[in-house]
Design an enzyme around this catalytic site. Structure first.
Site, PDB file in Angstrom:
ATOM      1  N   THR A  14      47.150  73.416  39.356  1.00  0.00           N
ATOM      2  CA  THR A  14      46.849  73.010  40.728  1.00  0.00           C
ATOM      3  C   THR A  14      47.327  71.575  40.949  1.00  0.00           C
ATOM      4  O   THR A  14      47.518  70.816  40.001  1.00  0.00           O
ATOM      5  CB  THR A  14      45.345  73.116  41.029  1.00  0.00           C
ATOM      6  N   GLY A  15      47.502  71.212  42.203  1.00  0.00           N
ATOM      7  CA  GLY A  15      47.978  69.864  42.503  1.00  0.00           C
ATOM      8  C   GLY A  15      49.335  69.598  41.888  1.00  0.00           C
ATOM      9  O   GLY A  15      49.614  68.477  41.448  1.00  0.00           O
ATOM     10  N   SER A  17      52.411  69.656  43.253  1.00  0.00           N
ATOM     11  CA  SER A  17      53.518  69.278  44.135  1.00  0.00           C
ATOM     12  C   SER A  17      53.963  67.838  43.913  1.00  0.00           C
ATOM     13  O   SER A  17      54.971  67.411  44.472  1.00  0.00           O
ATOM     14  CB  SER A  17      53.122  69.470  45.602  1.00  0.00           C
ATOM     15  N   SER A  18      53.231  67.083  43.084  1.00  0.00           N
ATOM     16  CA  SER A  18      53.618  65.705  42.790  1.00  0.00           C
ATOM     17  C   SER A  18      52.848  65.217  41.571  1.00  0.00           C
ATOM     18  O   SER A  18      51.965  65.902  41.051  1.00  0.00           O
ATOM     19  CB  SER A  18      53.332  64.777  43.993  1.00  0.00           C
ATOM     20  N   GLY A  19      53.194  64.026  41.110  1.00  0.00           N
ATOM     21  CA  GLY A  19      52.428  63.346  40.078  1.00  0.00           C
ATOM     22  C   GLY A  19      52.309  64.088  38.762  1.00  0.00           C
ATOM     23  O   GLY A  19      53.259  64.712  38.281  1.00  0.00           O
ATOM     24  N   ILE A  20      51.121  64.035  38.180  1.00  0.00           N
ATOM     25  CA  ILE A  20      50.853  64.636  36.875  1.00  0.00           C
ATOM     26  C   ILE A  20      51.099  66.141  36.908  1.00  0.00           C
ATOM     27  O   ILE A  20      51.664  66.710  35.967  1.00  0.00           O
ATOM     28  CB  ILE A  20      49.410  64.329  36.441  1.00  0.00           C
ATOM     29  N   GLY A  21      50.687  66.807  37.960  1.00  0.00           N
ATOM     30  CA  GLY A  21      50.859  68.249  38.048  1.00  0.00           C
ATOM     31  C   GLY A  21      52.317  68.654  38.032  1.00  0.00           C
ATOM     32  O   GLY A  21      52.709  69.598  37.334  1.00  0.00           O
ATOM     33  N   SER A 143      39.416  61.711  34.543  1.00  0.00           N
ATOM     34  CA  SER A 143      39.894  60.331  34.599  1.00  0.00           C
ATOM     35  C   SER A 143      39.023  59.475  33.694  1.00  0.00           C
ATOM     36  O   SER A 143      37.853  59.783  33.460  1.00  0.00           O
ATOM     37  CB  SER A 143      39.825  59.793  36.029  1.00  0.00           C
ATOM     38  N   TYR A 156      35.948  57.749  44.344  1.00  0.00           N
ATOM     39  CA  TYR A 156      36.788  58.458  43.378  1.00  0.00           C
ATOM     40  C   TYR A 156      36.096  58.516  42.024  1.00  0.00           C
ATOM     41  O   TYR A 156      36.037  59.572  41.376  1.00  0.00           O
ATOM     42  CB  TYR A 156      38.129  57.735  43.271  1.00  0.00           C
TER      43      TYR A 156
END
Length: 330
Positions: A14-15, A17-21, A143, A156
């Site tokens: 999941t997630g 579409s950018s970054g860590i994913g 995190s 967060y």
């Protein structure tokens, strides 16, 4: 229970579409895994899948808001229809707010928890539904913020504390039920992804990653480790681990020093981002921050990912010290 080699797996992220994913699905696909991407941004997902296929990988996607369990369930069914099974599920979707807690709008606060906490809950419930028969790995990206308090990123941080408690409690219940599911928690330090650029930012100036940031490739490697062997939890980035230990053992001093970090979380030298992805789709498609460069290596994380090598190194060091002591005495 033995987890499959990554090249034999179907991995859902999941997630992605950018970054860590995005870094994770690209790395998994490059090693032979079939990957299934889930996020809200269809254009970014389509581009990522096309890129993976162009490199010879096998990938597909579904759009879903992880805060809506029905959409997560539907995405999982699409993955099953495409690949026939799920071997590893990675909960990675997340959003951030940069603001003092008392100045955080209630609607934004609730939306953040809907994604970061309930998105994890929905992912875990969906994953175990599919993994409980044939086994597999359930990996959640938390995190280092889940191990300590933080000014400015308080909402967060609170969501990551809640996420950690859920995953750790779920692990106990899965063991009680004797389900063949490995449950892992990956805890990145500050990572040089676009998360600050995508955050709801109520500060003066552009939001920044908590320093020093690490490269997202380090997290992707840790995630794939958890997909292929039983790992309870792993922290990515030695600085973050040191900060968490300091907060745990010297809480009063940490409370006094933590405000010194607040000015480092934004800068006036860059124009402030005017859009965020908290409640709507924002620009995606990038693994890394456009403004910050992450450290490409963490000695602590390498040791944590390879405990056998760490033990061997410590043993060899001890033997060398012992031999040197004997020679001096002789």
């Amino acid at each position: 229970m033995k987890l499959k080699p990554i090249e034999e797996q179907v991995v859902v992220v999941t997630g992605s579409s950018s970054g860590i994913g995005l870094a994770t699905v690209r790395l998994a696909a490059s090693r032979g895994a079939k990957v299934f991407l889930i996020a809200r941004n269809e254009a970014a997902l389509r581009e990522a899948v096309q890129g993976i296929r162009a490199e010879g990988g096998d990938a597909a996607y579904a759009t879903a808001d992880v805060g809506d369990e029905a959409e997560v369930l539907a995405a999982a069914q699409t993955a099953i229809a495409r690949f026939g099974r799920i071997d590893s599920w990675v909960n990675n979707a997340g959003v951030a707010i940069y603001a003092p807690l008392l100045d955080t709008p209630e609607e934004e606060h609730q939306r953040l928890f809907r994604t970061n906490y309930f998105g994890t809950v929905h992912g875990c419930r969906t994953a175990i539904r599919h993994l409980r028969e044939n086994g597999g790995a359930l990996v959640t990206v938390g995190s280092i913020a889940g191990d300590m308090p933080s000014p400015i990123l308080g909402a967060y941080t609170a969501s990551k504390h809640a996420l950690k408690a859920y995953v750790e409690s779920l692990r106990i219940e899965v063991r009680m039920a004797a389900l063949p599911v490995s449950i892992s928690l990956v805890k990145p330090s500050g990572i040089a992804t676009p998360i600050a650029e995508h955050a709801a930012n109520h500060l003066e100036g552009e939001a920044r990653i908590p320093p020093p940031p690490y490269d997202p490739a380090l997290v992707a490697e840790a995630i794939l480790d958890c997909c292929t062997r039983r790992v309870r939890e792993v922290t990515v980035g030695g600085v973050g681990r040191a900060q968490a230990l300091f907060a745990q053992h010297f809480p009063a001093l940490f409370d006094r020093l933590a405000p010194l970090v607040a000015p480092l979380l934004h800068t006036d030298t860059l124009p402030k981002t005017r859009t965020d992805n908290l409640a709507k789709v924002a620009a995606d498609g990038e693994e890394r921050s456009a403004t910050e460069v992450g450290k490409p290596f963490s000695l602590y994380t390498s040791a944590a990912r390879h405990p056998g090598l760490l033990a061997a190194g410590l043993t060899a060091t001890a033997l060398l010290v012992y031999a040197g002591t004997r020679r001096r005495r002789g």
